[in-house]
Design a protein around this motif. Sequence first.
Motif, PDB file in Angstrom:
ATOM      1  N   SER A   1      -1.519  -8.398  -6.745  1.00 10.49           N
ATOM      2  CA  SER A   1      -2.143  -9.710  -6.896  1.00 10.49           C
ATOM      3  C   SER A   1      -1.117 -10.819  -6.733  1.00 10.49           C
ATOM      4  O   SER A   1       0.081 -10.627  -6.969  1.00 10.49           O
ATOM      5  N   ASN A   2      -1.616 -11.970  -6.322  1.00 11.47           N
ATOM      6  CA  ASN A   2      -0.758 -13.150  -6.238  1.00 11.47           C
ATOM      7  C   ASN A   2      -0.436 -13.613  -7.659  1.00 11.47           C
ATOM      8  O   ASN A   2      -1.341 -13.942  -8.431  1.00 11.47           O
ATOM      9  N   PRO A   3       0.844 -13.632  -8.021  1.00 17.07           N
ATOM     10  CA  PRO A   3       1.188 -13.984  -9.402  1.00 17.07           C
ATOM     11  C   PRO A   3       0.923 -15.449  -9.746  1.00 17.07           C
ATOM     12  O   PRO A   3       0.778 -15.796 -10.914  1.00 17.07           O
ATOM     13  N   LYS A   4       0.852 -16.321  -8.731  1.00 21.46           N
ATOM     14  CA  LYS A   4       0.705 -17.759  -8.982  1.00 21.46           C
ATOM     15  C   LYS A   4      -0.736 -18.242  -8.857  1.00 21.46           C
ATOM     16  O   LYS A   4      -1.178 -19.130  -9.577  1.00 21.46           O
ATOM     17  N   ASN A   5      -1.464 -17.671  -7.896  1.00 25.07           N
ATOM     18  CA  ASN A   5      -2.802 -18.185  -7.626  1.00 25.07           C
ATOM     19  C   ASN A   5      -3.733 -17.039  -7.223  1.00 25.07           C
ATOM     20  O   ASN A   5      -3.627 -16.494  -6.125  1.00 25.07           O
ATOM     21  N   HIS A   6      -4.642 -16.692  -8.123  1.00 24.41           N
ATOM     22  CA  HIS A   6      -5.569 -15.587  -7.853  1.00 24.41           C
ATOM     23  C   HIS A   6      -6.754 -16.030  -7.005  1.00 24.41           C
ATOM     24  O   HIS A   6      -7.586 -15.200  -6.640  1.00 24.41           O
ATOM     25  N   ASN A   7      -6.821 -17.289  -6.674  1.00 23.21           N
ATOM     26  CA  ASN A   7      -7.966 -17.813  -5.925  1.00 23.21           C
ATOM     27  C   ASN A   7      -7.672 -17.993  -4.444  1.00 23.21           C
ATOM     28  O   ASN A   7      -8.463 -18.581  -3.716  1.00 23.21           O
ATOM     29  N   ASN A   8      -6.513 -17.520  -4.001  1.00 28.04           N
ATOM     30  CA  ASN A   8      -6.142 -17.686  -2.597  1.00 28.04           C
ATOM     31  C   ASN A   8      -6.833 -16.687  -1.672  1.00 28.04           C
ATOM     32  O   ASN A   8      -6.695 -16.764  -0.460  1.00 28.04           O
ATOM     33  N   GLY A   9      -7.552 -15.733  -2.262  1.00 29.03           N
ATOM     34  CA  GLY A   9      -8.213 -14.714  -1.451  1.00 29.03           C
ATOM     35  C   GLY A   9      -7.398 -13.422  -1.400  1.00 29.03           C
ATOM     36  O   GLY A   9      -6.313 -13.316  -1.974  1.00 29.03           O
ATOM     37  N   LYS A  10      -7.966 -12.431  -0.716  1.00 29.31           N
ATOM     38  CA  LYS A  10      -7.304 -11.132  -0.600  1.00 29.31           C
ATOM     39  C   LYS A  10      -7.237 -10.704   0.863  1.00 29.31           C
ATOM     40  O   LYS A  10      -8.137 -10.989   1.656  1.00 29.31           O
ATOM     41  N   VAL A  11      -6.155  -9.976   1.167  1.00 28.62           N
ATOM     42  CA  VAL A  11      -6.006  -9.370   2.492  1.00 28.62           C
ATOM     43  C   VAL A  11      -6.071  -7.851   2.344  1.00 28.62           C
ATOM     44  O   VAL A  11      -5.382  -7.286   1.498  1.00 28.62           O
ATOM     45  N   LEU A  12      -6.906  -7.211   3.152  1.00 24.29           N
ATOM     46  CA  LEU A  12      -6.948  -5.754   3.195  1.00 24.29           C
ATOM     47  C   LEU A  12      -6.126  -5.294   4.388  1.00 24.29           C
ATOM     48  O   LEU A  12      -6.458  -5.581   5.537  1.00 24.29           O
ATOM     49  N   TYR A  13      -5.023  -4.627   4.119  1.00 27.14           N
ATOM     50  CA  TYR A  13      -4.213  -4.006   5.160  1.00 27.14           C
ATOM     51  C   TYR A  13      -4.596  -2.532   5.231  1.00 27.14           C
ATOM     52  O   TYR A  13      -4.452  -1.792   4.264  1.00 27.14           O
ATOM     53  N   TRP A  14      -5.064  -2.088   6.384  1.00 25.55           N
ATOM     54  CA  TRP A  14      -5.597  -0.726   6.522  1.00 25.55           C
ATOM     55  C   TRP A  14      -5.020  -0.068   7.768  1.00 25.55           C
ATOM     56  O   TRP A  14      -5.104  -0.626   8.864  1.00 25.55           O
ATOM     57  N   GLY A  15      -4.453   1.114   7.576  1.00 21.83           N
ATOM     58  CA  GLY A  15      -3.917   1.827   8.731  1.00 21.83           C
ATOM     59  C   GLY A  15      -3.163   3.081   8.350  1.00 21.83           C
ATOM     60  O   GLY A  15      -3.195   3.537   7.209  1.00 21.83           O
ATOM     61  N   ASP A  16      -2.468   3.613   9.333  1.00 20.08           N
ATOM     62  CA  ASP A  16      -1.645   4.798   9.103  1.00 20.08           C
ATOM     63  C   ASP A  16      -0.226   4.361   8.742  1.00 20.08           C
ATOM     64  O   ASP A  16      -0.018   3.243   8.282  1.00 20.08           O
ATOM     65  N   SER A  17       0.756   5.217   8.948  1.00 20.05           N
ATOM     66  CA  SER A  17       2.127   4.859   8.580  1.00 20.05           C
ATOM     67  C   SER A  17       2.665   3.700   9.400  1.00 20.05           C
ATOM     68  O   SER A  17       3.636   3.049   9.003  1.00 20.05           O
ATOM     69  N   ASN A  18       2.048   3.402  10.555  1.00 25.59           N
ATOM     70  CA  ASN A  18       2.463   2.226  11.311  1.00 25.59           C
ATOM     71  C   ASN A  18       2.047   0.938  10.622  1.00 25.59           C
ATOM     72  O   ASN A  18       2.574  -0.127  10.906  1.00 25.59           O
ATOM     73  N   MET A  19       1.070   1.014   9.716  1.00 29.37           N
ATOM     74  CA  MET A  19       0.794  -0.103   8.815  1.00 29.37           C
ATOM     75  C   MET A  19       1.808  -0.088   7.675  1.00 29.37           C
ATOM     76  O   MET A  19       2.326  -1.130   7.278  1.00 29.37           O
ATOM     77  N   GLY A  20       2.110   1.115   7.180  1.00 33.44           N
ATOM     78  CA  GLY A  20       3.069   1.233   6.084  1.00 33.44           C
ATOM     79  C   GLY A  20       4.411   0.608   6.395  1.00 33.44           C
ATOM     80  O   GLY A  20       5.088   0.076   5.496  1.00 33.44           O
TER      81      GLY A  20
ATOM     82  N   VAL B   1      -8.861  -8.978   7.043  1.00 32.33           N
ATOM     83  CA  VAL B   1      -8.643  -7.538   7.247  1.00 32.33           C
ATOM     84  C   VAL B   1      -7.655  -7.369   8.395  1.00 32.33           C
ATOM     85  O   VAL B   1      -7.812  -7.985   9.453  1.00 32.33           O
ATOM     86  N   VAL B   2      -6.640  -6.545   8.156  1.00 30.25           N
ATOM     87  CA  VAL B   2      -5.623  -6.286   9.178  1.00 30.25           C
ATOM     88  C   VAL B   2      -5.600  -4.780   9.462  1.00 30.25           C
ATOM     89  O   VAL B   2      -5.458  -3.969   8.552  1.00 30.25           O
ATOM     90  N   LEU B   3      -5.768  -4.411  10.724  1.00 28.94           N
ATOM     91  CA  LEU B   3      -5.795  -3.005  11.135  1.00 28.94           C
ATOM     92  C   LEU B   3      -4.583  -2.707  12.007  1.00 28.94           C
ATOM     93  O   LEU B   3      -4.291  -3.439  12.954  1.00 28.94           O
TER      94      LEU B   3
END
Length: 676
Positions: A421-440, A501-503
Amino acid sequence: MENKTAHIKYRPDIDGIRAIAIILTLFFHAKIPYFSGGFIGVDVFFVISGFLITSIILKNLNSNSFSFKEFYIRRVKRIFPVLIVVLISVWLIGWNYFLLDEFKLLNKHLAAGTVFSSNLVLFFESGNYFAASSESKLLLHLWSLAIEEQFYLFWPLSLFIIWKFQKHVLKIIFAIIIISFILNIYTISFNKVMAFYFPFTRFWELLIGGFLAYLNLFKKNSIDIYIDNILNKFYISINASNLKSILGISLIILGLVFCSNSEILYPGFWALFPVIGSFLLIFSDQNSFINKYFLSNRVMVFIGGLSYSLYLWHWPILAFSNTINGGESSLITNTFCLFISLILSYLSYILIEKPIRFSERKLTLNILIFTPIIIGIITSLLYFYKVKPLSSHDPLITKINDSLIDWTAPNAHIYEIYEKSNPKNHNNGKVLYWGDSNMGQYWSRIEKIQNEHPENSKSILFAYQTGCFPVLHVSKINEVDCLKWSEKIYKLRNDPEIDTVVLAANWHALYEAKGIVFNDINNHEEQIFYNSVAMNKFFNQLSSQVKAFKENRKKVYLILNIPVGKEYSPKSLLTRSFINGIKINEKKFVDNPKFMSENLLISSKLKKIADENGAIIIDPTKLLCHNSSCQVMTNDFYPIYLDSTHLNASYVRENASFIDETLLIHEKSFENSKIN
């Protein structure tokens, strides 16, 4: 039962069967054409070993002369002499030619080899996606020797107890075989690596040989008479012995053919081919046509006599050749390695194995017993204290080694979603990063940006799993974890807190990995490799997912491939030779037009999906490449890759600014870092 002598009669045809086993194994490891199923040679060895060991024990039990002490003294004299020489030789190779991390792993395998636990060590390493490749592990082959030695610990005492139930010996042995075989079938259904390496899923193969030993000693004549009577009734003009040998050699050949299919689950039912084939060959009379004229000829007996030394020597030589040749040697080189193995094996047999095996000197026995213990203690200490090889004295080579372990990503091997989570602002939204080890590989940059810009960054859902594409219905052959994983992540499309969402994946693997499959609605697996229909299904499914994310008001990014190939691996920057040792090639860029042309095909499909569904493309090659020339080292000669398909964490953390816009609000991103 009448008393038998404490020694079994020598049979040259069994050395011939050993020759078959070692030829299959050597040709498989050397990648000789048409021998991709040659790994069944190990199963042939298991049956022979179980037969001979059980025959010795049964004869001694039957004559009331069995001694555990004498049994294990024989084993020590048979197994240890050449093994000790091979272990010391392999350690010297590692000391002179290996990187620090390679040398550390070698010491671990050496320690495991001295206590015959290599199979268990290799099993626990198998879950590590970034573990060293099999071709670089100089002691990989000791897994089968470990299983045999574990059998030797289990079986003599067991047989000693079973022998007290004389009327039921055969039934008890058969029952144990069935239990072990069922364990093999059951285990392979959920963990094929465990079924391959664990002793109790392989003991049935040695026990088949043990079962045969009892039949051969006490029931052979009656069985042969029974078979001959059946054949005579049907007017078949072949005796039982010839029939068994013909069926036996045929089953081994069929096993070689059928097991050439890389998709089979082994051992499973497939191991029955070499196991039953070996059973029948040994059970045949040594005067049967095949046993007498093929298996007992001088060449086969000679090769069979060297089989143990050949087995110990051949793989370290092949693996070392692979190491100094950048991962894979040519067929000519492998053939030459087998020739060197044959010479070393002959010398080992004449100078070490044969003299010590028949030596009666107690000093020799004590040396044999304590030398492996000393080697095991020393290599264990070297492993835990990270004693450095000669290569560590070169600062540039040290950088190569550092890059090989330069990886930072959360939850690398468990099917969970990491949330930050964003420690300063929880209202900035969320990003879903999804993938294999090339995402890692991008985690180090994502974490850095969120930590340094908390007011302008979003919260993170980081869902990556090695080997799993961010596409539904796509998995590896005979594996379902990726299917369950992708379904779990795809449900997050309905989460209103996720606005981006980032793939990312190693999309290029679709064109080079045979094990990737598309599972249709009937759970039918269809290989994607060179299959235009399955490939279209893959990209159509990806397109529908991007569309679904967009319909749920998500901003979608597709990250294209980084350059991949062995040219980018830090180890490709090294030159190793038997004479000159290990040197570094100080090149900062490599030309790889093949990847660039293949990547154009994939990236064009991904760009089309993005255009049709309103997604945004991120292309890492704009940072990493100029035309077909791509970066592999920074200006201070630190590699930018972890291996052939992943950037290392240090480079990504400081340079992969193309990822920033996915995390920062107001589409704020920072100027792309220049190539160091």
